[in-house]
Design a protein around this motif. Structure first.
Motif, PDB file in Angstrom:
ATOM      1  N   ASN A 166       7.198   9.716   0.967  1.00 47.22           N
ATOM      2  CA  ASN A 166       6.964   8.347   0.500  1.00 47.22           C
ATOM      3  C   ASN A 166       6.857   7.379   1.679  1.00 47.22           C
ATOM      4  OD1 ASN A 166       6.375   6.535  -1.473  1.00 47.22           O
ATOM      5  ND2 ASN A 166       8.513   6.059  -1.954  1.00 47.22           N
ATOM      6  N   ASN A 167       6.090   7.784   2.662  1.00 46.76           N
ATOM      7  CA  ASN A 167       5.903   7.016   3.885  1.00 46.76           C
ATOM      8  C   ASN A 167       4.468   6.474   3.942  1.00 46.76           C
ATOM      9  OD1 ASN A 167       6.428   5.912   6.358  1.00 46.76           O
ATOM     10  ND2 ASN A 167       6.226   7.839   7.481  1.00 46.76           N
ATOM     11  N   LEU A 168       4.017   5.911   2.842  1.00 47.52           N
ATOM     12  CA  LEU A 168       2.643   5.434   2.743  1.00 47.52           C
ATOM     13  C   LEU A 168       2.577   3.923   2.914  1.00 47.52           C
ATOM     14  CD1 LEU A 168       1.586   7.482  -0.403  1.00 47.52           C
ATOM     15  CD2 LEU A 168       1.076   8.020   1.968  1.00 47.52           C
ATOM     16  N   ASN A 169       1.511   3.459   3.518  1.00 50.67           N
ATOM     17  CA  ASN A 169       1.244   2.024   3.609  1.00 50.67           C
ATOM     18  C   ASN A 169       0.182   1.698   2.564  1.00 50.67           C
ATOM     19  OD1 ASN A 169       2.950   1.682   5.843  1.00 50.67           O
ATOM     20  ND2 ASN A 169       1.318   2.294   7.233  1.00 50.67           N
ATOM     21  N   TYR A 170       0.562   0.962   1.555  1.00 53.28           N
ATOM     22  CA  TYR A 170      -0.352   0.610   0.471  1.00 53.28           C
ATOM     23  C   TYR A 170      -1.179  -0.593   0.912  1.00 53.28           C
ATOM     24  CZ  TYR A 170       2.572   3.858  -2.036  1.00 53.28           C
ATOM     25  OH  TYR A 170       3.250   4.992  -2.427  1.00 53.28           O
ATOM     26  N   PHE A 191     -10.347   8.692  -3.513  1.00 55.70           N
ATOM     27  CA  PHE A 191      -9.126   9.476  -3.621  1.00 55.70           C
ATOM     28  C   PHE A 191      -7.983   8.592  -3.137  1.00 55.70           C
ATOM     29  CE2 PHE A 191     -12.758  12.125  -2.753  1.00 55.70           C
ATOM     30  CZ  PHE A 191     -12.668  13.133  -3.707  1.00 55.70           C
ATOM     31  N   TYR A 192      -6.971   8.408  -3.974  1.00 60.05           N
ATOM     32  CA  TYR A 192      -5.906   7.473  -3.640  1.00 60.05           C
ATOM     33  C   TYR A 192      -4.602   7.867  -4.309  1.00 60.05           C
ATOM     34  CZ  TYR A 192      -7.028   5.558  -8.249  1.00 60.05           C
ATOM     35  OH  TYR A 192      -7.264   5.414  -9.590  1.00 60.05           O
ATOM     36  N   VAL A 193      -3.507   7.226  -3.834  1.00 60.05           N
ATOM     37  CA  VAL A 193      -2.184   7.371  -4.424  1.00 60.05           C
ATOM     38  C   VAL A 193      -1.729   5.966  -4.802  1.00 60.05           C
ATOM     39  CG1 VAL A 193       0.209   8.085  -4.032  1.00 60.05           C
ATOM     40  CG2 VAL A 193      -1.651   9.381  -2.999  1.00 60.05           C
ATOM     41  N   LYS A 200       0.893   2.987  -5.844  1.00 55.66           N
ATOM     42  CA  LYS A 200       2.250   2.611  -5.440  1.00 55.66           C
ATOM     43  C   LYS A 200       3.219   3.010  -6.550  1.00 55.66           C
ATOM     44  CE  LYS A 200       4.732  -1.101  -3.232  1.00 55.66           C
ATOM     45  NZ  LYS A 200       4.615  -2.451  -2.687  1.00 55.66           N
ATOM     46  N   GLY A 201       4.308   3.708  -6.182  1.00 52.76           N
ATOM     47  CA  GLY A 201       5.301   4.160  -7.139  1.00 52.76           C
ATOM     48  C   GLY A 201       4.956   5.490  -7.788  1.00 52.76           C
ATOM     49  N   ASN A 202       3.921   6.155  -7.327  1.00 47.00           N
ATOM     50  CA  ASN A 202       3.494   7.430  -7.896  1.00 47.00           C
ATOM     51  C   ASN A 202       3.136   8.361  -6.749  1.00 47.00           C
ATOM     52  OD1 ASN A 202       2.371   9.511  -9.390  1.00 47.00           O
ATOM     53  ND2 ASN A 202       1.176   8.131 -10.701  1.00 47.00           N
ATOM     54  N   LYS A 203       3.478   9.635  -6.855  1.00 49.38           N
ATOM     55  CA  LYS A 203       3.177  10.575  -5.779  1.00 49.38           C
ATOM     56  C   LYS A 203       1.967  11.457  -6.087  1.00 49.38           C
ATOM     57  CE  LYS A 203       7.655  10.963  -3.595  1.00 49.38           C
ATOM     58  NZ  LYS A 203       8.620  11.874  -3.012  1.00 49.38           N
ATOM     59  N   ASN A 204       1.299  11.221  -7.203  1.00 51.62           N
ATOM     60  CA  ASN A 204       0.146  12.027  -7.579  1.00 51.62           C
ATOM     61  C   ASN A 204      -1.139  11.444  -7.004  1.00 51.62           C
ATOM     62  OD1 ASN A 204       1.813  13.678  -9.128  1.00 51.62           O
ATOM     63  ND2 ASN A 204       1.576  12.376 -10.927  1.00 51.62           N
ATOM     64  N   VAL A 205      -1.980  12.310  -6.519  1.00 53.72           N
ATOM     65  CA  VAL A 205      -3.279  11.882  -6.011  1.00 53.72           C
ATOM     66  C   VAL A 205      -4.201  11.662  -7.203  1.00 53.72           C
ATOM     67  CG1 VAL A 205      -5.277  12.549  -4.636  1.00 53.72           C
ATOM     68  CG2 VAL A 205      -2.994  13.154  -3.855  1.00 53.72           C
ATOM     69  N   LYS A 206      -4.852  10.522  -7.223  1.00 54.32           N
ATOM     70  CA  LYS A 206      -5.782  10.194  -8.306  1.00 54.32           C
ATOM     71  C   LYS A 206      -7.193  10.115  -7.741  1.00 54.32           C
ATOM     72  CE  LYS A 206      -2.570   8.062 -11.385  1.00 54.32           C
ATOM     73  NZ  LYS A 206      -2.384   7.075 -12.409  1.00 54.32           N
ATOM     74  N   ILE A 207      -8.138  10.422  -8.596  1.00 54.42           N
ATOM     75  CA  ILE A 207      -9.550  10.402  -8.227  1.00 54.42           C
ATOM     76  C   ILE A 207     -10.268   9.501  -9.218  1.00 54.42           C
ATOM     77  CG2 ILE A 207     -11.627  11.777  -7.882  1.00 54.42           C
ATOM     78  CD1 ILE A 207      -9.704  14.201  -7.515  1.00 54.42           C
ATOM     79  N   SER A 208     -10.960   8.496  -8.701  1.00 54.92           N
ATOM     80  CA  SER A 208     -11.734   7.604  -9.563  1.00 54.92           C
ATOM     81  C   SER A 208     -13.187   7.622  -9.137  1.00 54.92           C
ATOM     82  CB  SER A 208     -11.216   6.170  -9.476  1.00 54.92           C
ATOM     83  OG  SER A 208      -9.958   6.066 -10.085  1.00 54.92           O
ATOM     84  N   GLU A 222      -2.206  -1.453  -6.506  1.00 52.72           N
ATOM     85  CA  GLU A 222      -1.980  -1.277  -5.071  1.00 52.72           C
ATOM     86  C   GLU A 222      -2.019   0.213  -4.786  1.00 52.72           C
ATOM     87  OE1 GLU A 222       0.936  -3.389  -2.445  1.00 52.72           O
ATOM     88  OE2 GLU A 222       1.496  -4.265  -4.392  1.00 52.72           O
ATOM     89  N   VAL A 223      -2.810   0.608  -3.775  1.00 52.71           N
ATOM     90  CA  VAL A 223      -2.990   2.036  -3.521  1.00 52.71           C
ATOM     91  C   VAL A 223      -2.983   2.338  -2.029  1.00 52.71           C
ATOM     92  CG1 VAL A 223      -4.338   2.379  -5.634  1.00 52.71           C
ATOM     93  CG2 VAL A 223      -5.521   1.913  -3.486  1.00 52.71           C
ATOM     94  N   TYR A 224      -2.698   3.594  -1.744  1.00 51.46           N
ATOM     95  CA  TYR A 224      -2.927   4.171  -0.418  1.00 51.46           C
ATOM     96  C   TYR A 224      -4.227   4.956  -0.547  1.00 51.46           C
ATOM     97  CZ  TYR A 224      -2.563   7.293   3.582  1.00 51.46           C
ATOM     98  OH  TYR A 224      -2.828   7.982   4.735  1.00 51.46           O
ATOM     99  N   LEU A 225      -5.254   4.519   0.138  1.00 52.22           N
ATOM    100  CA  LEU A 225      -6.573   5.139   0.041  1.00 52.22           C
ATOM    101  C   LEU A 225      -6.634   6.331   0.990  1.00 52.22           C
ATOM    102  CD1 LEU A 225      -9.311   4.808  -1.384  1.00 52.22           C
ATOM    103  CD2 LEU A 225     -10.050   3.476   0.589  1.00 52.22           C
ATOM    104  N   ILE A 226      -6.731   7.524   0.414  1.00 54.42           N
ATOM    105  CA  ILE A 226      -6.813   8.750   1.215  1.00 54.42           C
ATOM    106  C   ILE A 226      -8.199   8.894   1.810  1.00 54.42           C
ATOM    107  CG2 ILE A 226      -6.689  11.267   1.139  1.00 54.42           C
ATOM    108  CD1 ILE A 226      -4.623  10.927  -1.122  1.00 54.42           C
ATOM    109  N   GLY A 227      -9.191   8.671   0.990  1.00 51.41           N
ATOM    110  CA  GLY A 227     -10.566   8.801   1.453  1.00 51.41           C
ATOM    111  C   GLY A 227     -11.538   8.600   0.312  1.00 51.41           C
ATOM    112  N   SER A 228     -12.809   8.763   0.647  1.00 46.17           N
ATOM    113  CA  SER A 228     -13.848   8.610  -0.362  1.00 46.17           C
ATOM    114  C   SER A 228     -15.053   9.453   0.036  1.00 46.17           C
ATOM    115  CB  SER A 228     -14.248   7.144  -0.494  1.00 46.17           C
ATOM    116  OG  SER A 228     -14.862   6.698   0.697  1.00 46.17           O
ATOM    117  N   ASN A 229     -15.888   9.684  -0.945  1.00 42.00           N
ATOM    118  CA  ASN A 229     -17.185  10.283  -0.678  1.00 42.00           C
ATOM    119  C   ASN A 229     -18.206   9.485  -1.470  1.00 42.00           C
ATOM    120  OD1 ASN A 229     -17.038  11.304  -3.318  1.00 42.00           O
ATOM    121  ND2 ASN A 229     -16.413  13.339  -2.656  1.00 42.00           N
ATOM    122  N   SER A 230     -19.391   9.998  -1.626  1.00 41.42           N
ATOM    123  CA  SER A 230     -20.438   9.210  -2.274  1.00 41.42           C
ATOM    124  C   SER A 230     -20.199   9.017  -3.766  1.00 41.42           C
ATOM    125  CB  SER A 230     -21.795   9.860  -2.043  1.00 41.42           C
ATOM    126  OG  SER A 230     -21.816  11.151  -2.626  1.00 41.42           O
TER     127      SER A 230
END
Length: 162
Positions: free
Chosen positions: A106-110, A135-137, A139-147, A123-131
């Motif tokens: 839980n050492n993420l900067n949102y 991909f993000y996490v 705040k308050g959740n440890k699951n990676v979400k994809i939108s 509020e999210v920690y953005l892991i990355g993106s593609n076209s």
């Protein structure tokens, strides 16, 4: 790979090379050292110590100049391919492990706020993106979400370090 299209896969090595200056310099140094090594080997192909290093069962002294270039060219291509695969695989695995540790500790900067088409903001920690996806996490959740890109209205950088 599951959430990527062919263009994302083809462009990702270029994106990795240009993402950090040290990665670009590392790649240039790798290419230069490999090229210099192949050049030195081709110039010294008549030496017995070289045959032992290369592991050639036949003598390289009887080869013509074109055959030597072809022989060491093949070695260069194989070594370059193995090095390139190792380079990008190592970057991918290393970045994945680093993000995984950040999530589990839980050492993420949102630093981002995503506003969806439903006007919901998170509020999210953005892991990355593609076209096609982000991909993000949250705040308050440890699951990676994809939108999908189409479901997001805006992305706001809330903590700009520059």
């Amino acid at each position: 790979m599951k959430y990527s299209n062919i263009m994302d896969i083809l462009i990702s090595p270029i994106a990795d090379l240009t993402s950090h200056l040290i990665i670009l310099f590392g790649f240039i140094i790798f290419f230069s050292v490999l090229s210099l090594t192949i050049y030195i080997l081709s110039k010294n192909h008549k030496k017995e110590w070289l045959r032992k290093i290369v592991g050639s069962k036949k003598s390289l002294t009887k080869l013509s100049e074109d055959e030597v270039k072809s022989y060491f060219g093949k070695i260069f291509i194989v070594m370059f391919a193995i090095g390139l695969l190792s380079f990008f695989l190592g970057i991918g695995i290393g970045n994945g492990i680093k993000v995984s540790e950040k999530i589990s500790n839980n050492n993420l900067n949102y630093d981002y706020k995503i506003t969806f088409n439903t006007n919901e903001t998170k509020e999210v920690y953005l892991i990355g993106s593609n076209s096609a996806n982000y991909f993000y996490v949250e705040k308050g959740n440890k699951n990676v979400k994809i939108s999908p890109v189409g479901a997001i209205k805006t992305i706001e950088l809330t903590n700009n370090k520059n």
